[in-house]
Enzyme design. Structure first.
Site, PDB file in Angstrom:
ATOM      1  N   GLY A 101       0.759  -1.247  -0.112  1.00  0.00           N
ATOM      2  CA  GLY A 101      -0.053   0.050  -0.169  1.00  0.00           C
ATOM      3  C   GLY A 101       0.866   1.341   0.083  1.00  0.00           C
ATOM      4  N   HIS A 115      -2.442   7.167   7.418  1.00  0.00           N
ATOM      5  CA  HIS A 115      -1.482   8.161   6.872  1.00  0.00           C
ATOM      6  C   HIS A 115      -1.989   9.314   6.481  1.00  0.00           C
ATOM      7  CE1 HIS A 115       2.311   5.957   6.373  1.00  0.00           C
ATOM      8  NE2 HIS A 115       1.927   4.994   5.820  1.00  0.00           N
ATOM      9  N   GLN A 128       3.295   9.974   1.594  1.00  0.00           N
ATOM     10  CA  GLN A 128       4.394   9.365   1.476  1.00  0.00           C
ATOM     11  C   GLN A 128       5.357   9.711   0.460  1.00  0.00           C
ATOM     12  OE1 GLN A 128       2.741   5.093   2.286  1.00  0.00           O
ATOM     13  NE2 GLN A 128       4.549   4.892   3.248  1.00  0.00           N
ATOM     14  N   HIS A 142      -4.167   1.019   7.723  1.00  0.00           N
ATOM     15  CA  HIS A 142      -2.852   1.405   7.856  1.00  0.00           C
ATOM     16  C   HIS A 142      -2.581   2.723   6.955  1.00  0.00           C
ATOM     17  CE1 HIS A 142       1.599   0.813   7.791  1.00  0.00           C
ATOM     18  NE2 HIS A 142       1.693   1.999   6.992  1.00  0.00           N
ATOM     19  N   GLU A 143      -3.274   2.668   5.565  1.00  0.00           N
ATOM     20  CA  GLU A 143      -3.255   3.758   4.604  1.00  0.00           C
ATOM     21  C   GLU A 143      -4.039   5.002   4.925  1.00  0.00           C
ATOM     22  OE1 GLU A 143      -0.711   3.466   2.683  1.00  0.00           O
ATOM     23  OE2 GLU A 143      -0.055   1.506   3.000  1.00  0.00           O
ATOM     24  N   CYS A 147       6.234  -0.223   7.287  1.00  0.00           N
ATOM     25  CA  CYS A 147       5.817   0.853   6.630  1.00  0.00           C
ATOM     26  C   CYS A 147       6.900   1.377   5.500  1.00  0.00           C
ATOM     27  CB  CYS A 147       5.383   1.898   7.317  1.00  0.00           C
ATOM     28  SG  CYS A 147       4.879   3.472   6.548  1.00  0.00           S
ATOM     29  N   LEU A 148       6.705   1.674   4.273  1.00  0.00           N
ATOM     30  CA  LEU A 148       7.783   2.019   3.266  1.00  0.00           C
ATOM     31  C   LEU A 148       8.396   3.241   3.898  1.00  0.00           C
ATOM     32  CD1 LEU A 148       6.206   1.455  -0.008  1.00  0.00           C
ATOM     33  CD2 LEU A 148       7.832   0.100   1.154  1.00  0.00           C
TER      34      LEU A 148
END
Ligand code: NI
Length: 167
Positions: free
Chosen positions: A50, A139, A55, A135-136, A93-94
């Protein structure tokens, strides 16, 4: 042609901002279509499941999620928690590379969102898909999994160094 975008890494302050809504008039533009393609490529190149617009440095309510059938595009998404039942699972997480932790999330959710074609849809998701969406969408509100984790399972030292960099 899609291009891979630079990821914003914690503690980059943009990750803590509440993202602004995507405007309906942005949706049909070539620029917006290209942004989604670029986000998709960035997610895939980094082997993520995701990716949210903050991000990649864009504070707008847009995120993408990888599913078995391809990439789900969520624009101005709203989550309704459907289940009291929660499940604990590992997340990374990226934007926080090398760090993993256990996070409790609702097992089943209902999501109302605009799609890339501008249609408003509501759907339900459960299990891993529900976890990734939660999660997304976090963000988009400036919330990171490290705020919700009960236990960092990997990369505690990495996280400490990142936190030091923020003060
Ligand atoms: Ni993330």
């Amino acid at each position: 042609m899609a291009k891979t975008l630079n990821l914003r890494i914690y503690p980059d302050p943009i990750l803590r901002e509440k993202a602004k809504s995507v405007l309906k008039e942005q949706l049909p533009t070539e620029e917006f279509r290209q942004l989604i393609l670029n986000m998709e490529q960035t997610m895939n190149e980094n082997e993520g499941v995701g990716l949210a617009a903050p991000q990649i440095g864009i504070s707008r309510q847009l995120c993408i999620v990888k599913t078995g059938d391809g990439t789900l595009v969520l624009i101005n998404p709203r989550i309704k928690k459907l289940s009291w039942k929660k499940q604990t699972g590992e997340e990374g997480c990226l934007s926080i590379p090398g760090v993993f932790g256990q996070v409790r999330r609702h097992h089943k959710i209902s999501v109302t969102t605009l799609r890339g074609d501008g249609k408003l849809v509501t759907f339900t998701a459960e299990g891993m898909l529900a976890r990734i969406i939660q999660h997304e969408v976090d963000h988009l509100n400036g919330v990171l999994f490290i705020d919700r984790t009960k236990e960092i399972t990997e990369g505690k030292d990495i996280l400490e160094k990142m936190k030091e960099a923020s003060v």
